[in-house]
Design a protein around this motif. Sequence first.
Motif, mmCIF file in Angstrom:
data_model
loop_
_atom_site.group_PDB
_atom_site.id
_atom_site.type_symbol
_atom_site.label_atom_id
_atom_site.label_comp_id
_atom_site.label_asym_id
_atom_site.label_seq_id
_atom_site.Cartn_x
_atom_site.Cartn_y
_atom_site.Cartn_z
ATOM 1 N N VAL A 229 24.860 -46.741 2.436
ATOM 2 C CA VAL A 229 24.534 -46.205 3.762
ATOM 3 C C VAL A 229 25.687 -45.353 4.278
ATOM 4 N N HIS A 230 26.904 -45.825 4.068
ATOM 5 C CA HIS A 230 28.084 -45.073 4.532
ATOM 6 C C HIS A 230 28.207 -43.749 3.789
ATOM 7 N N ASP A 231 28.073 -43.795 2.467
ATOM 8 C CA ASP A 231 28.230 -42.581 1.669
ATOM 9 C C ASP A 231 27.140 -41.562 1.976
ATOM 10 N N ALA A 232 25.962 -42.043 2.352
ATOM 11 C CA ALA A 232 24.842 -41.146 2.616
ATOM 12 C C ALA A 232 25.141 -40.166 3.745
ATOM 13 N N ARG A 233 26.057 -40.528 4.634
ATOM 14 C CA ARG A 233 26.407 -39.628 5.739
ATOM 15 C C ARG A 233 27.053 -38.339 5.237
ATOM 16 N N HIS A 234 27.602 -38.383 4.030
ATOM 17 C CA HIS A 234 28.328 -37.237 3.500
ATOM 18 C C HIS A 234 27.597 -36.549 2.350
ATOM 19 N N TRP A 235 26.391 -37.038 2.004
ATOM 20 C CA TRP A 235 25.653 -36.441 0.903
ATOM 21 C C TRP A 235 25.105 -35.078 1.287
ATOM 22 N N PRO A 236 25.150 -34.093 0.386
ATOM 23 C CA PRO A 236 24.422 -32.846 0.629
ATOM 24 C C PRO A 236 22.921 -33.107 0.540
ATOM 25 N N ARG A 237 22.144 -32.124 0.922
ATOM 26 C CA ARG A 237 20.692 -32.324 1.020
ATOM 27 C C ARG A 237 20.083 -32.765 -0.303
ATOM 28 N N HIS A 238 20.459 -32.123 -1.419
ATOM 29 C CA HIS A 238 19.831 -32.482 -2.696
ATOM 30 C C HIS A 238 20.179 -33.914 -3.098
ATOM 31 N N ALA A 239 21.396 -34.363 -2.772
ATOM 32 C CA ALA A 239 21.778 -35.737 -3.092
ATOM 33 C C ALA A 239 20.998 -36.726 -2.236
ATOM 34 N N ARG A 240 20.776 -36.381 -0.989
ATOM 35 C CA ARG A 240 19.996 -37.262 -0.114
ATOM 36 C C ARG A 240 18.556 -37.392 -0.614
ATOM 37 N N GLU A 241 17.982 -36.274 -1.060
ATOM 38 C CA GLU A 241 16.618 -36.321 -1.594
ATOM 39 C C GLU A 241 16.576 -37.141 -2.873
ATOM 40 N N HIS A 242 17.555 -36.925 -3.751
ATOM 41 C CA HIS A 242 17.591 -37.634 -5.022
ATOM 42 C C HIS A 242 17.751 -39.141 -4.828
ATOM 43 N N ASN A 243 18.518 -39.544 -3.813
ATOM 44 C CA ASN A 243 18.815 -40.967 -3.586
ATOM 45 C C ASN A 243 17.993 -41.571 -2.447
ATOM 46 N N ARG A 244 16.936 -40.883 -2.034
ATOM 47 C CA ARG A 244 16.159 -41.343 -0.877
ATOM 48 C C ARG A 244 15.697 -42.794 -1.033
ATOM 49 N N GLU A 245 15.135 -43.131 -2.193
ATOM 50 C CA GLU A 245 14.623 -44.490 -2.407
ATOM 51 C C GLU A 245 15.725 -45.529 -2.253
ATOM 52 N N TRP A 246 16.902 -45.246 -2.831
ATOM 53 C CA TRP A 246 17.989 -46.224 -2.819
ATOM 54 C C TRP A 246 18.577 -46.370 -1.418
ATOM 55 N N LEU A 247 18.638 -45.276 -0.686
ATOM 56 C CA LEU A 247 19.121 -45.346 0.695
ATOM 57 C C LEU A 247 18.171 -46.167 1.544
ATOM 58 N N GLN A 248 16.885 -45.936 1.414
ATOM 59 C CA GLN A 248 15.904 -46.693 2.190
ATOM 60 C C GLN A 248 15.947 -48.176 1.849
ATOM 61 N N ARG A 249 16.115 -48.489 0.583
ATOM 62 C CA ARG A 249 16.202 -49.908 0.177
ATOM 63 C C ARG A 249 17.465 -50.547 0.730
ATOM 64 N N ALA A 250 18.561 -49.814 0.718
ATOM 65 C CA ALA A 250 19.817 -50.356 1.256
ATOM 66 C C ALA A 250 19.702 -50.583 2.758
ATOM 67 N N GLN A 251 19.118 -49.636 3.462
ATOM 68 C CA GLN A 251 18.937 -49.782 4.903
ATOM 69 C C GLN A 251 18.036 -50.970 5.228
ATOM 70 N N ALA A 252 16.970 -51.132 4.447
ATOM 71 C CA ALA A 252 16.053 -52.250 4.672
ATOM 72 C C ALA A 252 16.757 -53.586 4.419
ATOM 73 N N ALA A 253 17.578 -53.634 3.371
ATOM 74 C CA ALA A 253 18.286 -54.880 3.051
ATOM 75 C C ALA A 253 19.281 -55.252 4.139
ATOM 76 N N LEU A 254 19.843 -54.244 4.808
ATOM 77 C CA LEU A 254 20.795 -54.497 5.885
ATOM 78 C C LEU A 254 20.109 -54.677 7.232
ATOM 79 N N GLY A 255 18.800 -54.519 7.244
ATOM 80 C CA GLY A 255 18.060 -54.691 8.500
ATOM 81 C C GLY A 255 18.216 -53.548 9.450
ATOM 82 N N GLN A 256 18.479 -52.334 8.901
ATOM 83 C CA GLN A 256 18.672 -51.178 9.772
ATOM 84 C C GLN A 256 17.353 -50.455 10.000
#
Length: 256
Positions: A229-256
């Motif tokens: 979640v922290h690293d996602a703040r600094h990802w460029p757009r293509h990295a955010r799209e590529h890692n969308r699933e993992w970011l969403q799963r991490a946010q869900a696991a943290l209850g965000q």
Amino acid sequence: MSSLGLGGIGGIGLHVIVAIFFAVHAVRTHQNMYWLLLLFLFPGLGSVVYFFAVYLPSLRQTRGARAAGRAIRQIVDPNRAVREARDAFDRAPTVDHRMRLGAALLDAGQPAEALTHYQTAANGPFASDPALLEGLARAQVATGQPAPAQATLETLFSHHPHAREQATPSLLYAQALAATGAPGTRAAFEQALTSASDAAPRCLFADWLAAQPDAADRERAKALYADIVHDARHWPRHAREHNREWLQRAQAALGQ
């Protein structure tokens, strides 16, 4: 006069710095040594030539760039890669074309058909080909066959030991071990983390740690999710799209 002299020195200095940067890249990527000669004899012109001839094409071959390119092609024409690969295979059913079709099917979310192509190719003279074994393992994991995937990857590692340190095979191996509850799962995920170029290994390792009985493992899982979640703040757009699933799963696991 003095300001002109300073400007000239600054310009020369910049050329040299750029040339040194490209020289380091040339050494690390094992380019022909004549590039070093060109860069140091003609730092300005040499840097421009090296950028367009070597450096820019190498950027396009990175995993992130390839993933971004695939994502764009999937949006514009989601069936193009499969269609072109199938046409090539129909014209000439070689092992190479069969593997290309299998990879396109996997990227298109059709692992069952991909598996049949990889299994057929694996029964031929190219059974130890690293790309074939990696593709076969991807298809086996995607179709819920972790035990065969483990065997396939161990065959890959025995023939090509360096593959154990590569991002995709190391993560597939950790996933296969985790799915079967095999010993060595933790070490496999740790290896996958050292080879990682995206968030997938961290998220999948965190998922596994979160299911362990040890409180320390669950705390580490939270830390891995938080890192994503922290690293996602600094990802460029293509990295955010590529890692969308993992970011969403991490946010869900943290209850965000």
